[in-house]
Design an enzyme around this catalytic site. Structure first.
Site, PDB file in Angstrom:
ATOM      1  N   LYS A 189       0.870  -1.189   0.000  1.00 41.42           N
ATOM      2  CA  LYS A 189       0.000   0.000   0.000  1.00 41.42           C
ATOM      3  C   LYS A 189       0.903   1.233   0.000  1.00 41.42           C
ATOM      4  O   LYS A 189       1.441   1.630   1.032  1.00 41.42           O
ATOM      5  CB  LYS A 189      -0.872  -0.027   1.256  1.00 41.42           C
ATOM      6  CG  LYS A 189      -2.253   0.591   1.130  1.00 41.42           C
ATOM      7  CD  LYS A 189      -2.281   2.042   0.726  1.00 41.42           C
ATOM      8  CE  LYS A 189      -2.070   2.983   1.890  1.00 41.42           C
ATOM      9  NZ  LYS A 189      -1.894   4.383   1.461  1.00 41.42           N
ATOM     10  N   GLY A 242       6.256   5.118   8.651  1.00 40.16           N
ATOM     11  CA  GLY A 242       5.386   6.292   8.620  1.00 40.16           C
ATOM     12  C   GLY A 242       5.378   6.988   9.962  1.00 40.16           C
ATOM     13  O   GLY A 242       6.348   6.902  10.719  1.00 40.16           O
ATOM     14  N   SER A 243       4.262   7.615  10.263  1.00 36.96           N
ATOM     15  CA  SER A 243       4.213   8.481  11.445  1.00 36.96           C
ATOM     16  C   SER A 243       3.852   7.693  12.710  1.00 36.96           C
ATOM     17  O   SER A 243       3.219   6.630  12.640  1.00 36.96           O
ATOM     18  CB  SER A 243       3.169   9.569  11.208  1.00 36.96           C
ATOM     19  OG  SER A 243       1.899   8.976  11.057  1.00 36.96           O
ATOM     20  N   GLY A 247       1.282   4.569  13.429  1.00 41.53           N
ATOM     21  CA  GLY A 247       1.881   3.379  14.046  1.00 41.53           C
ATOM     22  C   GLY A 247       1.052   2.897  15.235  1.00 41.53           C
ATOM     23  O   GLY A 247       0.810   1.694  15.401  1.00 41.53           O
ATOM     24  N   GLU A 265       8.578   1.480  11.656  1.00 44.12           N
ATOM     25  CA  GLU A 265       9.693   2.422  11.484  1.00 44.12           C
ATOM     26  C   GLU A 265       9.051   3.800  11.520  1.00 44.12           C
ATOM     27  O   GLU A 265       8.395   4.205  10.556  1.00 44.12           O
ATOM     28  CB  GLU A 265      10.370   2.224  10.123  1.00 44.12           C
ATOM     29  CG  GLU A 265      10.915   0.842   9.886  1.00 44.12           C
ATOM     30  CD  GLU A 265      12.237   0.600  10.567  1.00 44.12           C
ATOM     31  OE1 GLU A 265      12.689   1.448  11.364  1.00 44.12           O
ATOM     32  OE2 GLU A 265      12.828  -0.454  10.308  1.00 44.12           O
ATOM     33  N   CYS A 300      13.262  10.581   7.871  1.00 47.62           N
ATOM     34  CA  CYS A 300      12.969  10.205   9.261  1.00 47.62           C
ATOM     35  C   CYS A 300      14.205  10.357  10.150  1.00 47.62           C
ATOM     36  O   CYS A 300      14.071  10.626  11.335  1.00 47.62           O
ATOM     37  CB  CYS A 300      12.422   8.793   9.325  1.00 47.62           C
ATOM     38  SG  CYS A 300      13.452   7.649   8.436  1.00 47.62           S
ATOM     39  N   GLU A 399       8.654  16.370  15.738  1.00 43.65           N
ATOM     40  CA  GLU A 399       9.232  16.173  14.413  1.00 43.65           C
ATOM     41  C   GLU A 399       8.529  17.088  13.407  1.00 43.65           C
ATOM     42  O   GLU A 399       7.306  17.132  13.355  1.00 43.65           O
ATOM     43  CB  GLU A 399       9.028  14.717  13.999  1.00 43.65           C
ATOM     44  CG  GLU A 399       9.628  14.397  12.657  1.00 43.65           C
ATOM     45  CD  GLU A 399       9.375  12.955  12.249  1.00 43.65           C
ATOM     46  OE1 GLU A 399       8.261  12.465  12.444  1.00 43.65           O
ATOM     47  OE2 GLU A 399      10.307  12.330  11.728  1.00 43.65           O
TER      48      GLU A 399
END
Ligand code: NAD
Length: 496
Positions: A189, A242-243, A247, A265, A300, A399
């Site tokens: 995806k 992703g974020s 997550g 991650e 990241c 972030e």
């Protein structure tokens, strides 16, 4: 915007992939749903892309499951698997220029980076896992004389790979290559901001001889296609980059469905520490600037906090500002551009909001801070640096995922370590010093999954990649990633 002739020519012949790949075929959503795929370079719609809904994802998962259960890929021998993955790498090489162009158009990154970094690294990843797949050994246990016990790595089954938009092809390959190498089937995806290279990858995998259903690509919105994949009872693992907020949702989805494995991650607020005994201040200044501004800061591991020993702070900051000022901001499709567009209007506005907050909280802006190239219609924010960052400033804690650097100073090694570790994240950290003892002490004390001494991002596919703390868990890259996509089965045979 005027374009170099070679790019204009390629662009005029470029086919933009838009259909999902399910069970080896190009497919529309059953409902016919599509979404606009916008290029951040000029804010214009590139193409319409299939917006997979729950029913489409279910078809892709069913296809992946059938492929796994009948063994059409899982049961092929190591040589046969290698051949297909090497062929895929060759095809990506054949189409490297097209992949680079798709990537640059889709996410606004400089074409020279897409050409020289993203695409070659994705190809290298594919080759590395092709080479590695027959180097995964089991174990023989210390059994009594009348028993033989051994443990083997078996593929998990159906892997849902949910990937972000900052390095779309490269991140997809970090998941897809080891998952396939271990014999799994995959439903990929891509992020809705960047579906093009994932769709192209699905096409190339079929051309390479990967059997239908083994790699399905289901573009769509995260809250629809991604959620359906992560809630499926027939998916054995979600591999995610992703974020943090997404997550967390994935862990909830796992708990609400079949307790599928989840690897995460996530983001970071990575510190780069420069001691006064730094062996090369010019190299450190390059690393400080490029460590945060590479890929428009949408990385990241971005070195978004710069901690400098007080005695050299002002002189060092001058060097960092000079490097940042020299960066060529421009049209991503121009080969001389070093710093392109942010991926979306939303991401641009997020960065601008963080800049406004840093201004209002009293950090001192020493460079940038504005939207630029507005006349292009695209989403560009210039490299931005704040000095005098305090530990409780938002910019020190959250972030940005954009081109914003915060600078702090410290007076002792202890203070540097305390500031560096004062974050919920733990993805990467770096330190610059000539003192080997300080370097090794720092490497031990820094709470991060990646530590770099006297360099930034100085590692490759051979080393595991992933975070401590709220930067997630599970590792991409290296042989560890192969084990992530396998289960360990213990077999004990009683000898009669
Ligand atoms: P995001 O979490 O919004 O999206 C990532 C992916 O998740 C996309 O494919 C998206 O469609 C999907 N998604 C969104 N909502 C979902 C849901 N409810 N269920 C299932 N899937 C869903 O993140 P982003 O904005 O695309 O990427 C930026 C973030 O990713 C940053 O925080 C960054 O630090 C992180 N990131 C981490 C790494 C790493 O390796 N640690 C690498 C790149 C990006």
């Amino acid at each position: 915007m005027t374009l170099p002739a070679d790019i204009a020519d390629r662009l005029s012949r470029l086919a933009l992939p838009g259909l999902a790949i399910i069970d080896g075929r190009h497919e529309e959503a059953a409902s016919g749903a599509t979404f606009h795929n916008v290029s951040p370079r000029d804010g214009l719609v590139l193409n319409q892309v299939t917006a997979c809904q729950g029913e489409d994802v279910a078809r892709a998962v069913a296809s992946a499951r059938a492929a796994f259960e009948d063994g059409r890929w899982r049961d092929q021998g190591p040589r046969a698997k290698k051949k297909v993955l090497f062929r895929l790498a060759e095809l990506m090489e054949r189409d490297a220029e097209e992949l680079a162009l798709l990537e640059s158009l889709d996410v606004g990154k400089p074409i020279s980076d897409a050409r020289n970094v993203d695409v070659p690294l994705a190809i290298g990843t594919c080759r590395w896992y092709a080479e590695a797949l027959d180097k995964v050994y089991g174990e023989v246990g210390a059994s009594p004389v009348d028993r033989l016990s051994y443990a083997v790595h078996e593929p998990l089954g159906v892997i849902g790979a949910i990937v972000p938009w900052n390095f779309p092809l490269h991140m997809a390959m970090w998941k897809v290559a080891p998952a396939l190498a271990m014999g799994n089937s995959v439903v990929l995806k891509p992020a809705e901001q960047s579906p093009l290279t994932a769709l192209k990858l699905g096409e190339l995998a079929l051309e390479a001889g990967l059997p239908p259903g083994v790699l399905n690509v289901t573009p769509g919105l995260g809250g629809v296609a991604g959620e359906a994949l992560a809630l499926s009872n027939d998916v054995d693992m979600i591999a995610f980059t992703g974020s943090g907020p997404v997550g967390r949702k994935l862990m909830e989805y796992s708990a609400r469905s079949n307790l599928k494995r989840v690897s995460l991650e996530l983001g970071g607020k990575s510190p780069q520490i420069v001691f006064a005994d730094c062996p090369d201040l010019d190299a450190a200044a390059q690393a400080a600037a490029w460590g945060v501004f590479y890929n428009q800061g949408e990385v990241c591991t971005a070195a978004s906090r710069l901690l400098v020993e007080a005695s050299i702070k002002d002189a060092f900051l001058e060097k960092v500002v000079a490097v940042a000022k020299s960066m060529v901001v421009g049209d991503p499709l121009d080969a001389s551009t070093q710093f392109g567009a942010m991926v979306s209007e939303r991401q641009m506005n997020t960065a601008l909001d963080y800049i406004a907050t840093a201004d209002s909280q009293g950090a001192r802006r020493v460079l940038g801070g504005a939207r630029v190239r507005q006349e292009s219609g695209g989403f560009y924010v210039e490299p931005t640096i704040f000095d005098g960052l305090e530990a409780d400033h938002t910019l020190a804690r959250e972030e940005v995922f954009g081109p914003v650097l915060g600078v702090m100073s410290f007076k002792s090694e202890d203070e540097a370590m305390r500031l560096a570790n004062d974050t919920v994240y733990g993805l990467a950290a770096g330190l610059w010093t000539s003192d080997i003892n300080r370097a090794l002490r720092g490497a031990k004390r820094l709470k991060a999954g990646l530590v770099w001494v006297n360099g930034w991002d100085a590692c490759d596919i051979t080393m595991p990649f992933g975070g401590f703390k709220q930067s997630g868990f599970g590792r991409d890259r290296s042989l560890h990633a192969l084990h992530k996509y396998a289960d360990l089965k213990s077999v004990s045979v009683t000898l009669r």
